[in-house]
Write a protein that holds these residues in place. Structure first.
Motif, PDB file in Angstrom:
ATOM      1  N   SER A  97       0.970  -1.131  -0.068  1.00  0.00           N
ATOM      2  CA  SER A  97      -0.051  -0.010  -0.176  1.00  0.00           C
ATOM      3  C   SER A  97       0.746   1.354  -0.013  1.00  0.00           C
ATOM      4  O   SER A  97       1.913   1.290   0.478  1.00  0.00           O
ATOM      5  CB  SER A  97      -0.966   0.176   1.305  1.00  0.00           C
ATOM      6  OG  SER A  97      -1.653  -1.187   1.223  1.00  0.00           O
ATOM      7  N   VAL A  98       0.513   2.209  -0.757  1.00  0.00           N
ATOM      8  CA  VAL A  98       1.435   3.478  -0.726  1.00  0.00           C
ATOM      9  C   VAL A  98       0.485   4.679  -0.594  1.00  0.00           C
ATOM     10  O   VAL A  98      -0.631   4.827  -0.799  1.00  0.00           O
ATOM     11  CB  VAL A  98       1.767   3.582  -2.553  1.00  0.00           C
ATOM     12  CG1 VAL A  98       2.599   4.772  -2.544  1.00  0.00           C
ATOM     13  CG2 VAL A  98       2.341   2.366  -2.949  1.00  0.00           C
ATOM     14  N   TYR A  99       0.997   5.414   0.354  1.00  0.00           N
ATOM     15  CA  TYR A  99       0.713   6.860   0.988  1.00  0.00           C
ATOM     16  C   TYR A  99       1.421   7.849   0.485  1.00  0.00           C
ATOM     17  O   TYR A  99       2.435   8.236   0.812  1.00  0.00           O
ATOM     18  CB  TYR A  99       0.602   6.456   2.595  1.00  0.00           C
ATOM     19  CG  TYR A  99      -0.397   5.149   2.904  1.00  0.00           C
ATOM     20  CD1 TYR A  99      -1.654   5.328   2.953  1.00  0.00           C
ATOM     21  CD2 TYR A  99       0.315   4.191   3.087  1.00  0.00           C
ATOM     22  CE1 TYR A  99      -2.333   4.037   3.469  1.00  0.00           C
ATOM     23  CE2 TYR A  99      -0.196   2.866   3.531  1.00  0.00           C
ATOM     24  CZ  TYR A  99      -1.644   2.985   3.569  1.00  0.00           C
ATOM     25  OH  TYR A  99      -2.307   1.975   4.064  1.00  0.00           O
ATOM     26  N   PRO A 100       0.938   8.854  -0.276  1.00  0.00           N
ATOM     27  CA  PRO A 100       1.570   9.761  -0.710  1.00  0.00           C
ATOM     28  C   PRO A 100       2.149  10.894   0.141  1.00  0.00           C
ATOM     29  O   PRO A 100       1.461  10.927   1.331  1.00  0.00           O
ATOM     30  CB  PRO A 100       0.673  10.569  -1.624  1.00  0.00           C
ATOM     31  CG  PRO A 100      -0.723  10.243  -1.056  1.00  0.00           C
ATOM     32  CD  PRO A 100      -0.558   8.953  -0.584  1.00  0.00           C
ATOM     33  N   GLY A 101       3.079  11.543  -0.382  1.00  0.00           N
ATOM     34  CA  GLY A 101       3.569  12.848   0.563  1.00  0.00           C
ATOM     35  C   GLY A 101       3.708  13.860  -0.394  1.00  0.00           C
ATOM     36  O   GLY A 101       3.742  13.686  -1.455  1.00  0.00           O
ATOM     37  N   ILE A 102       4.092  15.078   0.237  1.00  0.00           N
ATOM     38  CA  ILE A 102       4.469  16.214  -0.502  1.00  0.00           C
ATOM     39  C   ILE A 102       5.982  16.214  -1.028  1.00  0.00           C
ATOM     40  O   ILE A 102       6.753  15.878  -0.290  1.00  0.00           O
ATOM     41  CB  ILE A 102       4.390  17.555   0.148  1.00  0.00           C
ATOM     42  CG1 ILE A 102       2.900  17.660   0.826  1.00  0.00           C
ATOM     43  CG2 ILE A 102       4.872  18.756  -0.383  1.00  0.00           C
ATOM     44  CD1 ILE A 102       2.673  18.975   1.753  1.00  0.00           C
ATOM     45  N   SER A 103       6.109  15.848  -2.352  1.00  0.00           N
ATOM     46  CA  SER A 103       7.582  15.886  -2.802  1.00  0.00           C
ATOM     47  C   SER A 103       8.289  17.186  -2.634  1.00  0.00           C
ATOM     48  O   SER A 103       7.790  18.407  -2.814  1.00  0.00           O
ATOM     49  CB  SER A 103       7.411  15.431  -4.128  1.00  0.00           C
ATOM     50  OG  SER A 103       7.105  16.397  -5.324  1.00  0.00           O
ATOM     51  N   SER A 104       9.645  16.980  -2.721  1.00  0.00           N
ATOM     52  CA  SER A 104      10.391  18.272  -2.856  1.00  0.00           C
ATOM     53  C   SER A 104      10.214  18.789  -4.246  1.00  0.00           C
ATOM     54  O   SER A 104      10.298  20.117  -4.107  1.00  0.00           O
ATOM     55  CB  SER A 104      12.037  17.798  -2.527  1.00  0.00           C
ATOM     56  OG  SER A 104      12.064  17.010  -3.547  1.00  0.00           O
ATOM     57  N   MET A 105       9.638  18.189  -5.233  1.00  0.00           N
ATOM     58  CA  MET A 105       9.691  18.806  -6.406  1.00  0.00           C
ATOM     59  C   MET A 105       8.708  19.703  -6.328  1.00  0.00           C
ATOM     60  O   MET A 105       8.445  20.624  -6.713  1.00  0.00           O
ATOM     61  CB  MET A 105       9.416  17.775  -7.581  1.00  0.00           C
ATOM     62  CG  MET A 105       9.627  18.155  -8.949  1.00  0.00           C
ATOM     63  SD  MET A 105      11.487  18.699  -9.167  1.00  0.00           S
ATOM     64  CE  MET A 105      12.199  17.325  -9.365  1.00  0.00           C
ATOM     65  N   GLN A 106       7.405  19.290  -5.645  1.00  0.00           N
ATOM     66  CA  GLN A 106       5.939  20.107  -5.496  1.00  0.00           C
ATOM     67  C   GLN A 106       6.699  21.446  -4.823  1.00  0.00           C
ATOM     68  O   GLN A 106       5.979  22.464  -5.034  1.00  0.00           O
ATOM     69  CB  GLN A 106       5.231  19.336  -4.731  1.00  0.00           C
ATOM     70  CG  GLN A 106       4.383  18.323  -5.578  1.00  0.00           C
ATOM     71  CD  GLN A 106       3.416  17.726  -4.646  1.00  0.00           C
ATOM     72  OE1 GLN A 106       3.733  16.604  -3.935  1.00  0.00           O
ATOM     73  NE2 GLN A 106       2.282  17.907  -4.754  1.00  0.00           N
ATOM     74  N   PHE A 107       7.435  21.298  -3.624  1.00  0.00           N
ATOM     75  CA  PHE A 107       7.659  22.423  -2.916  1.00  0.00           C
ATOM     76  C   PHE A 107       8.504  23.324  -3.853  1.00  0.00           C
ATOM     77  O   PHE A 107       8.443  24.561  -3.543  1.00  0.00           O
ATOM     78  CB  PHE A 107       8.737  21.784  -1.649  1.00  0.00           C
ATOM     79  CG  PHE A 107       8.282  22.297  -0.428  1.00  0.00           C
ATOM     80  CD1 PHE A 107       7.598  21.768   0.498  1.00  0.00           C
ATOM     81  CD2 PHE A 107       8.999  23.720  -0.060  1.00  0.00           C
ATOM     82  CE1 PHE A 107       7.311  22.353   1.790  1.00  0.00           C
ATOM     83  CE2 PHE A 107       8.637  24.514   1.088  1.00  0.00           C
ATOM     84  CZ  PHE A 107       8.012  23.618   2.093  1.00  0.00           C
ATOM     85  N   ALA A 108       9.491  22.914  -4.476  1.00  0.00           N
ATOM     86  CA  ALA A 108      10.186  23.843  -5.278  1.00  0.00           C
ATOM     87  C   ALA A 108       9.376  24.549  -6.294  1.00  0.00           C
ATOM     88  O   ALA A 108       9.691  25.723  -6.318  1.00  0.00           O
ATOM     89  CB  ALA A 108      11.336  22.897  -6.210  1.00  0.00           C
ATOM     90  N   PHE A 109       8.473  24.043  -6.869  1.00  0.00           N
ATOM     91  CA  PHE A 109       7.532  24.585  -7.950  1.00  0.00           C
ATOM     92  C   PHE A 109       6.817  25.778  -7.114  1.00  0.00           C
ATOM     93  O   PHE A 109       6.342  26.697  -7.603  1.00  0.00           O
ATOM     94  CB  PHE A 109       6.820  23.786  -8.755  1.00  0.00           C
ATOM     95  CG  PHE A 109       7.555  23.375  -9.906  1.00  0.00           C
ATOM     96  CD1 PHE A 109       7.631  24.054 -11.099  1.00  0.00           C
ATOM     97  CD2 PHE A 109       8.414  22.213  -9.820  1.00  0.00           C
ATOM     98  CE1 PHE A 109       8.266  23.588 -12.094  1.00  0.00           C
ATOM     99  CE2 PHE A 109       9.011  21.807 -10.915  1.00  0.00           C
ATOM    100  CZ  PHE A 109       9.045  22.534 -12.149  1.00  0.00           C
ATOM    101  N   ALA A 110       6.380  25.266  -5.876  1.00  0.00           N
ATOM    102  CA  ALA A 110       5.684  26.291  -5.224  1.00  0.00           C
ATOM    103  C   ALA A 110       6.347  27.504  -4.669  1.00  0.00           C
ATOM    104  O   ALA A 110       6.003  28.591  -4.787  1.00  0.00           O
ATOM    105  CB  ALA A 110       4.902  25.562  -3.786  1.00  0.00           C
ATOM    106  N   ARG A 111       7.733  27.429  -4.570  1.00  0.00           N
ATOM    107  CA  ARG A 111       8.547  28.272  -3.924  1.00  0.00           C
ATOM    108  C   ARG A 111       8.512  29.137  -5.224  1.00  0.00           C
ATOM    109  O   ARG A 111       8.837  30.441  -5.082  1.00  0.00           O
ATOM    110  CB  ARG A 111       9.965  27.859  -3.386  1.00  0.00           C
ATOM    111  CG  ARG A 111       9.947  27.303  -2.204  1.00  0.00           C
ATOM    112  CD  ARG A 111       9.831  28.218  -1.115  1.00  0.00           C
ATOM    113  NE  ARG A 111       9.745  28.164   0.366  1.00  0.00           N
ATOM    114  CZ  ARG A 111       8.888  27.660   0.978  1.00  0.00           C
ATOM    115  NH1 ARG A 111       7.684  28.074   0.567  1.00  0.00           N
ATOM    116  NH2 ARG A 111       8.832  27.380   2.302  1.00  0.00           N
ATOM    117  N   ALA A 112       8.593  28.705  -6.460  1.00  0.00           N
ATOM    118  CA  ALA A 112       9.086  29.429  -7.736  1.00  0.00           C
ATOM    119  C   ALA A 112       8.092  30.251  -8.023  1.00  0.00           C
ATOM    120  O   ALA A 112       7.768  30.759  -9.030  1.00  0.00           O
ATOM    121  CB  ALA A 112       9.624  28.516  -8.727  1.00  0.00           C
ATOM    122  N   GLY A 113       6.544  29.741  -7.809  1.00  0.00           N
ATOM    123  CA  GLY A 113       5.429  30.343  -8.089  1.00  0.00           C
ATOM    124  C   GLY A 113       4.809  29.726  -9.435  1.00  0.00           C
ATOM    125  O   GLY A 113       4.387  30.729  -9.981  1.00  0.00           O
TER     126      GLY A 113
END
Length: 411
Positions: A97-113
């Motif tokens: 079973s796989v449980y998602p998390g916030i990836s560092s990639m998502q975080f980076a694009f959020a920081r970049a807007g």
């Protein structure tokens, strides 16, 4: 059962409450030291992931044999460059079973807007840099790690003369978080250590406010551009039928870097660039008229990934980084030096055209002496049939020899 649990960027406040419930349902928990510290009250066994993954797999197998509920903590999201693929290979009959998390990639694009549904994502942690595309029209995000630091990524692009705007996020979500926007030249010289970094590369064509969905990449238009489509002067042109055979032997891939020696009008370079649409082509030419024709044809066909290298081979090779394919159309008696000094990687391909038996013999001799393998020779004499009134008359072209070989892999 194995529960693969994404812990997001790695700080407690970015963990959704449901993750605590999932962890609590496990009896043994595997993870890195920092990941396990997120769950100090876990009552079961905590096992730090070993640097040797085979040992970790054995530990998980033992826990499953003992009928324990196994939890495996992975940073970011389990679906993005994590331990998940190996677990599925090693335990094909076990429910996972796989449980998602916030990836560092998502975080980076959020920081970049920036939105990231149209972006391209890569990892160079344990993977070669030379598979990164040199030509792209949408943001390129790269997970770094191990020997491939952000500085090495920047130096890779700067080495090809591509000075891109780059954003770097290190230790995203941690108190020590850094977010820096710079360029490839500056970052390549940076001495600071970045151990947990994402780099976000902005294509030269992307401007603030652009719609990512409307950007386009260079598409392969297919082999065999008609000769009359090229802007020509008095410089010899590699005929369409020969270009097709040369490029077929070259086996150019979309990320390849290609060196075209004696590029002439640039006809081979243009078609090679369309095949290596995410790579780069270096067209070496010494003749002034030919140099201008290459630039004119580059503009006409809209080829962004072609660079004219003015000068004589092999001296001009000082301006060319390592390539995957080397095309040699003219050597001016310096074939030996060209083959010796061409910046061709181990395992790369060389394709040589010749119109005399003497050049063919010399080429074969040199390829054998210089430790090339899979040496192959063909000769072609194309005949075009021109319609004259009610008849078609033969127009025979001069025969051309095509030699191709692969540079022997280093042991």
């Amino acid at each position: 059962m194995i529960k693969v649990i994404g812990i997001g960027p790695g700080s407690r406040e970015w963990l959704p409450p449901v993750i605590d419930q999932i962890v609590a349902s496990c009896e043994v928990l595997f993870g890195g030291k920092r990941a396990l510290e997120l769950f100090p009250n876990f009552p079961g066994d905590c096992i730090i992931l070993s640097g040797k993954l085979s040992e970790t797999i054995q530990e998980i197998r033992l826990a499953l044999t003992e009928k324990k509920q196994v939890g495996v903590l992975v940073s970011g999201d389990p679906g993005f460059y994590s331990f998940l693929p190996m677990l599925k290979r090693e335990f094909p009959k076990t429910e996972i079973s796989v449980y998602p998390g916030i990836s560092s990639m998502q975080f980076a694009f959020a920081r970049a807007g920036l939105p990231w549904q149209e972006a391209e994502l890569h990892s160079v942690h344990g993977r070669p840099l030379n598979r990164l595309p040199l030509t792209f029209q949408k943001p390129l995000a790269i997970l770094t790690g191990g020997e491939n630091t952000p500085q090495k990524v920047a130096a890779y692009y700067d080495g090809y003369g591509i000075n891109l705007k780059i954003s770097l996020g290190n230790l995203l979500s941690y108190p020590e978080e850094e977010w820096v926007t710079t360029d490839a030249q500056m970052l390549a010289q940076e001495k600071k250590t970045y151990n947990h970094a994402i780099v976000l590369l902005y294509p030269p064509s992307l401007k603030e406010g652009d719609n990512l969905e409307n950007t386009q990449t260079l598409e392969n238009a297919g082999l065999g551009i008609p000769d009359e489509e090229f802007i020509r002067g008095k410089v010899p042109l590699t005929k369409e039928e020969i270009r097709v055979q040369v490029l077929a032997k070259a086996k150019i891939q979309e990320n390849d870097k290609v060196l075209d020696v004696g590029a002439g009008t640039g006809s081979l370079s243009i078609e090679a660039a369309q095949l290596a649409r995410r790579g780069w082509v270096f067209a070496v030419e010494e003749d002034n008229e030919a140099q201008e024709l290459i630039l004119l044809n580059q503009t006409k066909f809209g080829i962004p990934n072609l660079q004219l290298v003015r000068g004589t081979a092999p001296q001009a090779f000082e301006k060319v980084p390592q390539v995957d394919v080397c095309l040699i159309g003219g050597s001016h008696g310096q074939l030996k030096e060209i083959l010796e000094k061409a910046p061709l990687r181990s395992g790369g391909r060389v394709v040589l055209t010749a119109v005399t038996l003497e050049t063919v013999g010399r080429g074969l001799e040199l390829l054998q002496q210089q430790d090339f393998e899979e040496i192959d020779v063909i000769s072609i004499q194309a005949v075009r049939w021109k319609g004259i009134k009610d008849f078609h008359m033969a127009q025979a072209m001069n025969p051309v020899f095509i030699l191709n070989a692969r540079k022997r892999q280093l042991e």
